[in-house]
Write a protein that holds these residues in place. Structure first.
Motif, mmCIF file in Angstrom:
data_model
loop_
_atom_site.group_PDB
_atom_site.id
_atom_site.type_symbol
_atom_site.label_atom_id
_atom_site.label_comp_id
_atom_site.label_asym_id
_atom_site.label_seq_id
_atom_site.Cartn_x
_atom_site.Cartn_y
_atom_site.Cartn_z
ATOM 1 N N ILE A 1 0.867 -1.176 0.000
ATOM 2 C CA ILE A 1 0.000 0.000 0.000
ATOM 3 C C ILE A 1 0.905 1.227 0.000
ATOM 4 O O ILE A 1 1.775 1.360 0.859
ATOM 5 C CB ILE A 1 -0.930 0.027 1.227
ATOM 6 N N THR A 2 0.697 2.115 -0.964
ATOM 7 C CA THR A 2 1.534 3.310 -1.083
ATOM 8 C C THR A 2 0.662 4.552 -1.210
ATOM 9 O O THR A 2 -0.298 4.568 -1.980
ATOM 10 C CB THR A 2 2.457 3.217 -2.314
ATOM 11 N N ALA A 3 0.999 5.574 -0.450
ATOM 12 C CA ALA A 3 0.372 6.892 -0.581
ATOM 13 C C ALA A 3 1.413 7.846 -1.154
ATOM 14 O O ALA A 3 2.569 7.841 -0.715
ATOM 15 C CB ALA A 3 -0.112 7.390 0.774
ATOM 16 N N GLN A 4 1.018 8.643 -2.128
ATOM 17 C CA GLN A 4 1.977 9.535 -2.776
ATOM 18 C C GLN A 4 1.326 10.858 -3.155
ATOM 19 O O GLN A 4 0.175 10.900 -3.593
ATOM 20 C CB GLN A 4 2.566 8.897 -4.033
ATOM 21 N N VAL A 5 2.079 11.931 -2.974
ATOM 22 C CA VAL A 5 1.713 13.250 -3.482
ATOM 23 C C VAL A 5 2.912 13.754 -4.274
ATOM 24 O O VAL A 5 4.019 13.844 -3.740
ATOM 25 C CB VAL A 5 1.372 14.243 -2.351
ATOM 26 N N ALA A 6 2.701 14.062 -5.542
ATOM 27 C CA ALA A 6 3.803 14.497 -6.406
ATOM 28 C C ALA A 6 3.719 15.997 -6.655
ATOM 29 O O ALA A 6 2.635 16.587 -6.639
ATOM 30 C CB ALA A 6 3.763 13.743 -7.734
ATOM 31 N N GLY A 7 4.878 16.600 -6.884
ATOM 32 C CA GLY A 7 4.921 18.007 -7.242
ATOM 33 C C GLY A 7 5.114 18.933 -6.054
ATOM 34 O O GLY A 7 5.234 18.492 -4.903
ATOM 35 N N PRO A 8 5.131 20.235 -6.305
ATOM 36 C CA PRO A 8 5.370 21.224 -5.239
ATOM 37 C C PRO A 8 4.360 21.156 -4.104
ATOM 38 O O PRO A 8 4.674 21.493 -2.963
ATOM 39 C CB PRO A 8 5.276 22.564 -5.986
ATOM 40 N N GLN A 9 3.120 20.708 -4.418
ATOM 41 C CA GLN A 9 2.096 20.644 -3.374
ATOM 42 C C GLN A 9 2.413 19.614 -2.302
ATOM 43 O O GLN A 9 1.787 19.607 -1.240
ATOM 44 C CB GLN A 9 0.720 20.348 -3.981
ATOM 45 N N SER A 10 3.398 18.743 -2.554
ATOM 46 C CA SER A 10 3.765 17.753 -1.540
ATOM 47 C C SER A 10 4.305 18.415 -0.276
ATOM 48 O O SER A 10 4.304 17.803 0.796
ATOM 49 C CB SER A 10 4.801 16.782 -2.108
ATOM 50 N N ALA A 11 4.758 19.667 -0.393
ATOM 51 C CA ALA A 11 5.257 20.384 0.786
ATOM 52 C C ALA A 11 4.152 20.656 1.793
ATOM 53 O O ALA A 11 4.428 20.919 2.971
ATOM 54 C CB ALA A 11 5.915 21.696 0.358
ATOM 55 N N ASP A 12 2.893 20.585 1.354
ATOM 56 C CA ASP A 12 1.764 20.857 2.248
ATOM 57 C C ASP A 12 1.353 19.633 3.054
ATOM 58 O O ASP A 12 0.427 19.719 3.866
ATOM 59 C CB ASP A 12 0.562 21.350 1.429
ATOM 60 N N PHE A 13 2.014 18.500 2.836
ATOM 61 C CA PHE A 13 1.631 17.260 3.514
ATOM 62 C C PHE A 13 2.747 16.798 4.446
ATOM 63 O O PHE A 13 3.931 17.018 4.176
ATOM 64 C CB PHE A 13 1.327 16.165 2.488
ATOM 65 N N SER A 14 2.340 16.159 5.521
ATOM 66 C CA SER A 14 3.316 15.668 6.504
ATOM 67 C C SER A 14 3.018 14.236 6.935
ATOM 68 O O SER A 14 3.494 13.796 7.972
ATOM 69 C CB SER A 14 3.330 16.585 7.734
ATOM 70 N N PHE A 15 2.224 13.505 6.135
ATOM 71 C CA PHE A 15 1.881 12.139 6.521
ATOM 72 C C PHE A 15 3.122 11.252 6.528
ATOM 73 O O PHE A 15 4.109 11.520 5.847
ATOM 74 C CB PHE A 15 0.813 11.558 5.590
ATOM 75 N N THR A 16 3.049 10.201 7.313
ATOM 76 C CA THR A 16 4.138 9.229 7.417
ATOM 77 C C THR A 16 3.609 7.849 7.037
ATOM 78 O O THR A 16 2.457 7.703 6.609
ATOM 79 C CB THR A 16 4.708 9.196 8.843
ATOM 80 N N SER A 17 4.434 6.842 7.235
ATOM 81 C CA SER A 17 4.040 5.481 6.870
ATOM 82 C C SER A 17 2.908 4.948 7.736
ATOM 83 O O SER A 17 2.344 3.893 7.436
ATOM 84 C CB SER A 17 5.247 4.544 6.961
ATOM 85 N N SER A 18 2.572 5.653 8.807
ATOM 86 C CA SER A 18 1.425 5.217 9.608
ATOM 87 C C SER A 18 0.126 5.324 8.809
ATOM 88 O O SER A 18 -0.854 4.637 9.123
ATOM 89 C CB SER A 18 1.321 6.054 10.885
ATOM 90 N N LEU A 19 0.114 6.173 7.768
ATOM 91 C CA LEU A 19 -1.086 6.314 6.936
ATOM 92 C C LEU A 19 -1.415 5.018 6.192
ATOM 93 O O LEU A 19 -2.539 4.505 6.319
ATOM 94 C CB LEU A 19 -0.913 7.482 5.967
ATOM 95 N N PRO A 20 -0.504 4.439 5.402
ATOM 96 C CA PRO A 20 -0.850 3.173 4.735
ATOM 97 C C PRO A 20 -1.095 2.031 5.717
ATOM 98 O O PRO A 20 -1.877 1.122 5.416
ATOM 99 C CB PRO A 20 0.355 2.898 3.828
ATOM 100 N N VAL A 21 -0.443 2.066 6.891
ATOM 101 C CA VAL A 21 -0.715 1.031 7.895
ATOM 102 C C VAL A 21 -2.156 1.153 8.382
ATOM 103 O O VAL A 21 -2.871 0.150 8.544
ATOM 104 C CB VAL A 21 0.270 1.145 9.076
ATOM 105 N N HIS A 22 -2.608 2.387 8.603
ATOM 106 C CA HIS A 22 -3.990 2.612 9.042
ATOM 107 C C HIS A 22 -4.974 2.192 7.951
ATOM 108 O O HIS A 22 -6.028 1.604 8.239
ATOM 109 C CB HIS A 22 -4.181 4.086 9.391
ATOM 110 N N ILE A 23 -4.622 2.485 6.691
ATOM 111 C CA ILE A 23 -5.475 2.058 5.573
ATOM 112 C C ILE A 23 -5.574 0.535 5.538
ATOM 113 O O ILE A 23 -6.653 -0.027 5.316
ATOM 114 C CB ILE A 23 -4.916 2.605 4.246
#
Length: 403
Positions: A352-374
């Motif tokens: 399970i992979t979560a990804q945000v590409a491009g300059p807008q990725s600077a607005d996110f701070s999620f970690t690997s706990s996100l796919p674990v929760h999913i």
């Protein structure tokens, strides 16, 4: 990674790293030649991009701006970049640049002959002019051959590379030689590491020569990580991915036909004991580590906790620019990723992979706990899809003791 590199360069019997201990080894020269070609071509291609497409006058002005001009340096530049100029043109150019200089025809003739490109080595001319000798040569070569390609430039520069790096081949330069040889040995070590990674699913043709390189962070793909975890689940055996299990045509008719793939070939790419140990480590990540949120996400109809293992990873990919003193002056976000690669008992696995590409990725701070929760949220649906009885009838296999 440092341990792996040292293993491949030093610990293997008969390793070519022994050349570091023997200053008279004939293999040393081979490694030094390889280094000279690699580093020399880096400079060549850099200077090629710098001077390609410029007019002779533009190229000449660019050369002049690479050093603080003195009469002697200008003479070297003139004789190196514009060797076709005769003594008269040479003297005129010198007087135009330094109007106050007094030079007699005899002195001009002496300088012209003394600094002839055939009389003074390329390395010496670069030293006197305080400019990289390969830049001198590249500017002069492109002046004579403006349509040259990079590959043609590399072929034409073989003799110049030997000449520029001649100092490195002198026997009293052992310390300098050793540092260059280590670079080549490290590259060879990473080639061996890449071969091993390729066998377990690494998807790319090359591997970055960096101690920061690691499975899961070095341009890996979710499918490649899934293939790796599948090898661990299958006792170190690599099986081909099968998308279609069967095709059934004209069912219930005289032309009833069923097409199934041949039994897939198995390739043993890891020692089964190694695969078992790694599986236990992955289970430990869920039981006690960064993926503990997935612990107990699945249970059998009898209430038994189904064994889950996995590995997490978070990537904050940025292009960073540093100035002198290693002070960060720019950090441009490229993408942010978080991955959870998992196995369920000794049969099912995935990523399970979560990804945000491009300059807008600077607005996110999620970690690997996100796919674990999913994973935990989807666990009931996964369990229903994978048929609970398949999990209940095939428990995890215990580790086999070493014989």
């Amino acid at each position: 990674m440092r341990d792996l590199v040292q293993y491949h360069t030093l610990a293997i019997p008969g390793s070519t790293a022994m050349v570091l201990k023997d200053p008279l080894s004939p293999i040393r020269r081979q490694y030094l030649q390889k280094f000279a070609q690699q580093e020399g071509r880096i400079f060549l291609f850099r200077f090629y991009d710098k001077y390609k497409g410029r007019t002779p006058e533009e190229a000449w002005q660019l050369v002049l701006h690479q050093t603080r001009l003195t009469p002697l340096r200008l003479v070297v530049l003139l004789r190196s970049v514009e060797p076709e100029k005769d003594v008269k043109a040479f003297t005129t150019a010198l007087r135009q640049a330094f109007p106050t200089i007094k030079i007699s025809p005899e002195q001009a003739n002496q300088l012209y002959a003394k600094l002839d490109p055939h009389a003074l080595s390329l390395a010496d001319r670069g030293y006197v002019a305080r400019i990289h000798p390969l830049e001198l040569w590249t500017a002069a070569f492109l002046r004579q051959h403006p349509k040259t390609s990079k590959s043609e430039l590399a072929q034409a520069s073989e003799q110049e590379l030997v000449e520029v790096y001649a100092w490195l081949f002198k026997t009293h330069r052992k310390t300098a030689q050793d540092s260059r040889i280590r670079l080549i040995l490290e590259q060879e070590a990473f080639m061996e590491i890449h071969k091993a990674w390729k066998r377990v699913g690494y998807p790319f043709a090359t591997l970055v020569t960096s101690l920061a390189t690691a499975i899961g962070s070095s341009a890996d793909r979710p499918a490649a990580l899934t293939e790796l975890i599948g090898i661990l689940v299958n006792e170190g055996q690599k099986l081909p991915t099968v998308t279609i299990r069967q095709l059934h045509f004209a069912e219930g008719t005289p032309f009833d036909t069923r097409v199934v793939p041949q039994t897939p070939s198995r390739e043993q790419v890891l020692n089964p004991l190694v695969a078992q140990v790694l599986r236990q480590e992955l289970i430990g990540v869920v039981e006690h580590g960064t993926a503990i949120s997935a612990k107990g996400a699945m249970k059998s109809s009898e209430g038994r906790v189904i064994s889950i293992g996995g590995k997490t990873g978070t990537g904050d990919h940025r292009q960073k620019v540093y100035e002198r003193g290693y002070r960060l002056i720019e950090s441009r976000p490229i993408s942010r990723t978080a991955t959870f690669v998992f196995l369920i008992e000794n049969r099912f696995f995935g990523t399970i992979t979560a990804q945000v590409a491009g300059p807008q990725s600077a607005d996110f701070s999620f970690t690997s706990s996100l796919p674990v929760h999913i994973f935990r949220l989807f666990a009931p649906h996964l369990q229903a899809h994978m048929m609970p009885h398949a999990l209940e009838t095939k428990g995890p296999q215990p580790l086999q003791p070493r014989s």
